[in-house]
Design a protein around this motif. Structure first.
Motif, PDB file in Angstrom:
ATOM      1  N   ARG A   1      39.431  98.803 -44.587  1.00 25.21           N
ATOM      2  CA  ARG A   1      38.115  99.410 -44.362  1.00 25.21           C
ATOM      3  C   ARG A   1      37.320  99.494 -45.665  1.00 25.21           C
ATOM      4  NH1 ARG A   1      39.037 104.834 -41.072  1.00 25.21           N
ATOM      5  NH2 ARG A   1      40.718 105.030 -42.582  1.00 25.21           N
TER       6      ARG A   1
ATOM      7  N   MET B   1      29.438  98.663 -41.983  1.00 32.77           N
ATOM      8  CA  MET B   1      30.649  99.478 -42.089  1.00 32.77           C
ATOM      9  C   MET B   1      30.383 100.746 -42.895  1.00 32.77           C
ATOM     10  SD  MET B   1      33.581  96.577 -42.781  1.00 32.77           S
ATOM     11  CE  MET B   1      34.879  97.799 -42.948  1.00 32.77           C
ATOM     12  N   SER B   2      31.024 101.831 -42.461  1.00 29.68           N
ATOM     13  CA  SER B   2      30.910 103.092 -43.201  1.00 29.68           C
ATOM     14  C   SER B   2      31.994 103.216 -44.265  1.00 29.68           C
ATOM     15  CB  SER B   2      30.998 104.281 -42.238  1.00 29.68           C
ATOM     16  OG  SER B   2      32.233 104.265 -41.530  1.00 29.68           O
TER      17      SER B   2
ATOM     18  N   ARG C   1      35.945 103.697 -45.928  1.00 27.83           N
ATOM     19  CA  ARG C   1      36.932 104.764 -45.867  1.00 27.83           C
ATOM     20  C   ARG C   1      36.318 106.058 -46.369  1.00 27.83           C
ATOM     21  NH1 ARG C   1      42.387 102.741 -48.612  1.00 27.83           N
ATOM     22  NH2 ARG C   1      43.082 104.676 -47.645  1.00 27.83           N
TER      23      ARG C   1
ATOM     24  N   ARG D   1      34.266  98.136 -47.760  1.00 27.44           N
ATOM     25  CA  ARG D   1      32.992  97.435 -47.720  1.00 27.44           C
ATOM     26  C   ARG D   1      32.866  96.467 -48.886  1.00 27.44           C
ATOM     27  NH1 ARG D   1      28.414 101.873 -47.382  1.00 27.44           N
ATOM     28  NH2 ARG D   1      27.184  99.982 -47.076  1.00 27.44           N
TER      29      ARG D   1
ATOM     30  N   SER E   1      33.754  95.662 -38.342  1.00 26.72           N
ATOM     31  CA  SER E   1      34.965  94.837 -38.303  1.00 26.72           C
ATOM     32  C   SER E   1      34.788  93.633 -37.389  1.00 26.72           C
ATOM     33  CB  SER E   1      36.142  95.689 -37.831  1.00 26.72           C
ATOM     34  OG  SER E   1      36.384  96.755 -38.726  1.00 26.72           O
TER      35      SER E   1
ATOM     36  N   ASN F   1      32.492 101.389 -38.280  1.00 21.27           N
ATOM     37  CA  ASN F   1      33.611 100.584 -38.761  1.00 21.27           C
ATOM     38  C   ASN F   1      34.045  99.558 -37.721  1.00 21.27           C
ATOM     39  OD1 ASN F   1      34.029 101.487 -41.402  1.00 21.27           O
ATOM     40  ND2 ASN F   1      35.205 103.248 -40.722  1.00 21.27           N
TER      41      ASN F   1
END
Length: 198
Positions: free
Chosen positions: A73, A133-134, A136, A75, A8, A4
């Protein structure tokens, strides 16, 4: 967590590149801020307009979506922002190619400028950030982590491998002659009491 953070950073870099691109040359030395948003739909003209109604508007909108995606968060939002930036840049390239007859990247004469490269690079960075990004954690993962039983430290006795209730092993260990006795061990005789020494 690390994914993340990296995603970001990439998303913020892509959003910054997209917003900065209209202030650079897009074609034949003409800056992106000199192209009106309506030119993307009706055709490129030589008429300029105020900055808020220039190409900066859709690119800034894409950057705003990217910021929301980073804060939440999400994607999906970051990927959407990349598609917005790349979509409007591609639409401009189509309109400019129709107006100029062709688009030239290098060489002499009219050619694409660094502003287009910044816009395309910013859109690609936003898409890469969405992949990195992973996102939330899902609600099921949060509940699973919240209600998971915590393993207790029972010292040298360890924990029960066959259940969730830990146990302690007593000092008495039944031998082969104690078969048939209960869990408390063999029966013991009552205490005879104190002796009367003479």
């Amino acid at each position: 967590m690390i994914r993340n953070v990296i995603g970001s950073i990439l998303a913020l870099a892509g959003a910054a590149a997209a917003v900065w691109s209209p202030f650079r040359a897009w074609y034949d030395g003409r800056h992106g801020r000199d192209y009106r948003v309506q030119d993307l739909f009706i055709g490129i003209t030589g008429t300029g307009g105020p900055l808020p109604t220039s190409v900066l508007l859709p690119l800034a909108f894409g950057a705003l979506i990217a910021l929301l995606g980073v804060l939440l968060r999400s994607r999906l939002l970051v990927a959407l922002s990349g598609l917005v930036v790349l979509g409007f840049t591609a639409l401009w390239m189509v309109r400019q190619g129709l107006a100029a007859g062709s688009l030239t990247v290098g060489g002499d004469g009219a050619r694409l400028g660094t502003g287009v490269a910044l816009a395309v690079g910013g859109g690609v960075l936003l898409l890469v950030a969405a992949v990195v990004m992973s996102g939330r954690p899902s609600r099921g993962e949060i509940d699973e982590g919240r209600h998971a039983p915590q393993e207790e430290d029972w010292g040298p006795y360890g924990s029960d491998p066959g259940g969730t209730v830990p146990y302690r092993e007593g000092p008495y260990r039944p031998g082969p002659h104690d078969e048939g006795h209960g869990p408390e061990g063999p029966p013991t005789r009552p205490w005879p009491g104190p002796r009367n020494e003479r």
